[in-house]
Design a protein around this motif. Structure first.
Motif, PDB file in Angstrom:
ATOM      1  N   GLU A   1       6.612   3.932  -5.916  1.00  0.00           N
ATOM      2  CA  GLU A   1       5.370   3.919  -4.963  1.00  0.00           C
ATOM      3  C   GLU A   1       4.986   5.260  -5.000  1.00  0.00           C
ATOM      4  O   GLU A   1       3.802   5.381  -5.015  1.00  0.00           O
TER       5      GLU A   1
ATOM      6  N   LEU B   1      -0.923  -0.474  -5.571  1.00  0.00           N
ATOM      7  CA  LEU B   1      -0.892   0.700  -4.361  1.00  0.00           C
ATOM      8  C   LEU B   1      -2.191   1.662  -5.056  1.00  0.00           C
ATOM      9  O   LEU B   1      -2.938   2.155  -4.122  1.00  0.00           O
TER      10      LEU B   1
ATOM     11  N   GLY C   1       4.424   0.721   1.400  1.00  0.00           N
ATOM     12  CA  GLY C   1       3.418   1.321   0.295  1.00  0.00           C
ATOM     13  C   GLY C   1       1.892   1.562   1.123  1.00  0.00           C
ATOM     14  O   GLY C   1       1.374   2.791   0.805  1.00  0.00           O
TER      15      GLY C   1
END
Lengths: 383, 690
Positions: free
Chosen positions: B506, B310, B397
């Motif tokens: 995340e 991410l 995400g």
């Protein structure tokens, strides 16, 4: 005996009335809320227990009145007939009736002000009935609700009863977790029989619905993750809206094919049934779940929503097609907006009802049993 | 004979005319006249006779002449025939001479080519060689074998020299281009050389331009000629000075227009549209790059690198946005700096287009972001084609990345681009001042500020919904009225904690850490006092443990009467803690709502009590807002208490024992799973068990 309407009752007095189990028609204290300054609502503090259901008495053309039912697991539950006093400054209890079980759903009959339906549970048992309010002028000290009809064909937990919203109709719909029943009712003879039934199967779980006011053969049912539509003549599904985790659904009273849903996460969404793929509009709804949503019966661009964040929101949402002639970026084009947020609640608000007689007035019911009536007149005038 | 007739007529006339005289004249007179006339006639007759004789003589002479001419002619024919053969011969000789000349040329070709090479007249050399090619092709193998070889050697040298010319940078571009063209004429393979193609193309293009120019000028010339002709005609027919003056003025006007307007205007128009297209394609390309950067590095589940993917997506897309924009600006500035006369005229327009371009680019980017989240229909409600991206297939995400990217665009990218634009793309104003500048950074910032908030909320909503489904399953599946005595903490708490852990992974990649403040209640509006008092009360309660649960309920009810409601729904901030705590608050509120919809027996209530009691500590590890968590957990137990037919809580020792069993068990399990598998599969297993 009857307590004069001007007699101010305190909380303790009220409680003692109930504790002594005197079946009285009581008038409870009404007050203008000044606690938070900004609020203008008229509060009715008469419901002693938790409550979820409130309904507009549509057939009462002489008064603006509402019916509210309590949800108490252990205490004796009540149905209150609440009337807005003519100057619109007070909420008066016109009748208090004991109801055998806790009330999960309450609907008023659209053509007879004395008839209403309830859905109730008691421990493991459940049921749905149609009741009649006794003559209020009678001298009886303990007016009993007259039990008209039992809708006792259900094998699952009953979720709601639907009356056709647009006038006299001898049919009734009841929805349980797995089935949809269409009843033919005769209130004067206390008769009810199932005309047809549709099962949604084990995979789905019905939790509510709405009857199309423009078409008495069309009904919407709320499933787990979709909205399903049936034709009552064939009892076959006609269409569906996927990806809608709805808590509540309401048809637009003025324009066919349009409806609004209240959803846990997506807030409020407006749909056109002719294009069920994606919503026509989205409104943010509430900080937590949006529990209930209602179009104003007269001004269909006014939408009211109630949420578990203890607020009621008033939205201005123009239905599609109304302003299409005005270009999108023109400042003249009316914008959808949150007109007001009513925050005078201590708990989640589950009950919501516009008055048909006085469309600028709505009643709301929070879980703690407080009924608040507000006027939206200033917003109607402004537009 | 003619004469006679004339005479007769005359005499007749005379007779008739003199009719009146006839009576007057006497016979004597008449006789006299007759004699005279007879004499006259006699004379005439003689004359005629003489003439006739003369004509006969002439005829004879003519005949003689004709005979003479015929004889001359025949004699000349004779000469002609005798000369014909000779002439034929001469012509034959001439042809032979020409052929011989050609042969001589072929024989001389090598020397000639050598001379050309010496003089570097390669064009001539090529021309000569190509001219003699047909002969070589026909007779190269027989008569002119040696000659062919020699000239081919020479031409090889030419080719070599030409190639050298192409590659030498010192040569002027025209010479190099010429060399390329010559080589092409020789069918020499030069295509694989990019440079030479470029040169050749340039050359060809300039040739085309030249030919276009010539054509254009020819057309103009023609037109002027006709005009001139017309002018002449009119001038000849009617000498109207005024008219000729008008034409003259027209011509001079045309001269001016020709010089200044016509051609430059056309080329300006062409340049305009090309530059405009260039700018717009540059922007759409950048748009594509950004969305690629976002989607390409989307986290692939079941990959070890998930921890940072991410972050990579965020950093990558940030870089593309800022670097791409700056690169574009640089390119556009070069356009302005090129200092071409044509572009200088377009300067204002280019400035406007660049500004418009950025405005449109960021608006489109916002729409693109929405579409990536499956909300494309909001930006484009009228499109009949709904984006294929469905809401439930959107990676959470990605939504978080979009939220943070929107903040980046609002706070870093836009100010930077604004600076750049102010430095080199200010002015413009070809749009007119009433429209204001094309690029409105304030508006774009506003768009992305609200977009960022929307994406952050969407992320929270998506996560909350996922957990909500889990909770719904938990509460709708069992029959709570017939619940059995709690033996252990229910599985769903593990799932809940795992989901929250996933959120943690995340947000830790994307969002910054907030300031670590315990009791961060100044953020929430108006409930500072109540939540503090809540916290202290709760602390006391945990110490005295659960034996006083009942009194706790009474206390909470009483507290509720006097306190205002807890402000749990505060504004979300772009920090790890804020997002996680918002999700947890939402989930606990949902938990309460789910509980309110059920009816519990004593055991059911105790199960809820046990699960909630267990959750207390793990949840506090996620958030710094202990008070809110305590409040909400208490609300859940309160709701279960209300919905319970026989609300007697678990004894404290049993509660503690069950919780400690669960803690040690989950510790064991996590150790085992850490050894064996990745945490992802724990989730799968536990889901199956549910």
């Amino acid at each position: 005996g009857r307590i004069p309407s001007s007699f101010p009752l305190t909380q303790t007095v009220k409680r003692s009335v109930v504790l002594h189990n005197q079946r009285l028609t009581a008038v409870f204290l009404c007050r203008r809320v000044t606690m938070r300054g900004a609020s203008t609502g008229i509060v009715y503090g008469g419901l002693k227990y938790q409550a979820r259901s409130i309904a507009d008495v549509k057939a009462d053309t002489d008064h603006t009145s509402f019916l509210a039912g309590t949800l108490s697991l252990k205490e004796e539950n009540e149905v209150h007939l609440i009337r807005l006093s003519p100057p619109g400054s007070e909420l008066v209890c016109e009748g208090l009736f004991y109801h055998p079980n806790e009330i999960w759903d309450l609907k008023s009959c659209p053509f007879n002000p004395r008839i209403f339906s309830t859905v109730y549970t008691s421990g493991e048992t459940y049921g749905a009935s149609v009741w009649q309010i006794p003559e209020l002028n009678s001298q009886s000290n303990a007016p009993q609700l007259e039990h008209l009809i039992s809708l006792n064909e259900h094998s699952f937990k009953i979720k709601c009863v639907l009356w056709w919203p647009s006038g006299k109709h001898d049919k009734l719909i009841s929805i349980d977790e797995g089935n949809l029943f269409l009843w033919s009712i005769d209130t004067s003879n206390k008769m009810a029989k199932v005309i047809s039934q549709e099962s949604v199967g084990m995979l789905h779980n019905l939790s509510g619905g709405a009857w199309d006011p423009h078409d008495r053969n069309a009904v919407a049912g709320i499933c787990d993750s979709s909205l399903e539509f049936w034709d009552l003549r064939t009892m076959k599904k006609t269409s569906s809206i996927e990806q809608a985790h709805a808590r509540d659904v309401d048809y637009n009273p003025k324009k066919q094919h349009l409806l609004v849903t209240a959803e846990d996460v997506s807030g409020i969404r407006l749909w056109d049934l002719r294009r069920p793929k994606c919503p026509v509009k989205e409104l943010p709804g509430h900080a937590h779940w949006t529990w209930a949503v209602r179009h104003n019966p007269e001004y269909d661009e006014l939408i009211l929503s109630a949420g578990t964040d203890s607020t009621v929101n008033l939205w201005l949402a123009h239905p599609p097609g109304a302003n299409d002639s005005i270009p999108v970026d023109s400042p003249k084009r009316p914008k959808d907006s949150l007109l007001n947020s009513y925050t005078d609640y201590e708990d989640s608000v589950y009950g919501l009802a516009w008055s048909t007689r006085e469309p600028s007035v709505f009643a709301s019911l929070s879980y703690d049993g407080r009924v608040v009536v507000e006027s939206v007149k200033s917003y109607i005038r402004r537009k | 004979m003619l004469w006679i007739r004339i005479l007769l007529r005359d005499s007749k006339d005379l007779h008739t005319d003199s009719c009146p005289h006839v009576q007057k004249l006497n016979l004597e007179g008449l006789l006299q006249k007759h004699v005279e006339m007879a004499a006259e006639i006699k004379n005439l007759d003689t004359d005629l006779q003489i003439m006739k004789n003369n004509i006969v003589g002439m005829e004879a002479n003519m005949e003689q002449l004709l005979a003479k001419i015929t004889s001359v002619q025949s004699k000349s024919d004779l000469v002609n025939t005798s000369l014909f053969e000779k002439r034929e011969h001469i012509e034959k000789l001439h042809r032979t001479r020409n052929l011989l000349r050609k042969v001589q040329f072929i024989y001389d070709l090598p020397t000639r080519l050598a001379k050309c090479i010496k003089a570097e007249a390669y064009a001539d050399a090529v021309r000569f060689f190509i001219g003699s090619k047909p002969i070589f092709e026909a007779y190269g193998d027989s008569s002119f074998q040696d000659c062919k070889r020699a000239s081919e050697e020479a031409i090889d040298l030419v080719i070599k020299n030409l190639e050298a010319k192409i590659y030498s940078d010192s040569e002027p571009i025209e010479a190099r281009a010429e060399a390329v063209v010559l080589l092409k004429q020789l069918n020499f393979p030069v295509v694989d050389d990019l440079n030479s193609i470029l040169i050749a193309d340039n050359f060809v293009a300039s040739c085309q331009v030249d030919s276009l120019k010539t054509k254009l000028l020819e057309k103009l010339e023609d037109y002027l000629m006709t005009l001139q002709d017309e002018h002449k005609e009119t001038g000849a027919s009617a000498l109207d000075t005024l008219e000729t003056r008008v034409i003259w003025e027209d011509v001079t006007l045309m001269d001016e227009v020709l010089a200044e307007a016509a051609l430059p205007a056309f080329s300006l128009e062409a340049a305009r549209s090309i530059i405009r297209q260039f700018i717009s394609t540059s922007f759409s390309h950048l748009l594509l790059e950004v969305s690629e950067a976002l989607t390409k590095s989307q986290p692939m589940p079941k990959k070890g690198s998930e921890e940072s993917s991410l972050q990579n997506a965020l950093e990558g897309s940030k870089k593309v946005v800022i670097q791409g924009s700056l690169d574009l600006l640089l390119e556009f500035r070069q356009l302005l700096d090129d200092n071409l006369e044509l572009l200088a005229k377009l300067r204002d327009l280019i400035v406007d287009w660049v500004q418009e371009g950025f405005q449109g680019f960021f608006q489109k980017l916002d729409e693109r972001f929405l579409a990536l989240c499956g909300k494309g229909y909001i930006a484009n409600p009228d499109s009949s084609v709904i984006d294929a991206i469905q809401v439930d297939k959107v990676q959470t995400g990605l939504v978080l990345v979009l939220a943070q990217l929107s903040v980046f665009i609002e706070q870093i990218a836009i100010p930077r681009i604004m600076e750049e634009i102010a430095a080199s793309f200010s002015g413009g104003g070809a749009r007119g001042y009433e429209h204001g500048p094309a690029f409105v950074p304030g508006e774009i910032c506003r768009i992305f500020r609200s977009a960022g908030e929307r994406f952050l909320l969407l992320y929270i909503n998506m996560k909350t919904q996922k957990i909500s489904i889990l909770l719904k399953k938990r509460f709708t599946t069992p029959n709570w009225i017939k619940h059995k005595e709690p033996r252990e903490v229910h599985m769903f708490v593990d799932l809940l904690l795992q989901e929250l852990e996933a959120v943690g992974i995340e947000v830790r990649q994307i969002l910054p850490q907030g300031l670590v403040r315990r009791h961060r209640h100044s953020d929430s509006t108006g409930s500072t006092n109540s939540s503090r008092s809540n916290a202290t009360r709760e602390d006391k309660l945990t110490r005295t443990n659960t034996q006083r649960v009942r009194s706790q309920f009474l206390e909470s009810h009483l507290a509720k009467l006097f306190e205002q409601k807890m402000e749990i729904f505060t504004k979300v901030q772009y920090t790890q803690e804020s997002v996680i705590s918002t999700i947890i608050k939402f989930c606990l509120k949902s938990l309460q709502e789910f509980v309110r919809l059920q009816t519990f027996n004593r055991s059911g209530f105790q199960q809820i009590q046990l699960d909630i009691e267990f959750l207390k500590n793990p949840l506090k590890e996620f958030v710094d807002d202990d008070a809110a968590i305590d409040f909400l957990l208490k609300e859940v137990i309160g709701a279960a208490h209300e919905r319970c037919l026989d609300p007697i809580p678990l004894e404290a020792p049993i509660l503690d024992k069950l919780i400690s069993t669960k803690i040690s068990k989950s510790r064991e399990e996590s150790q085992r799973y850490n050894k064996l598998t990745k945490p992802k599969e724990l989730f799968v297993c536990s889901e199956r068990r549910l």
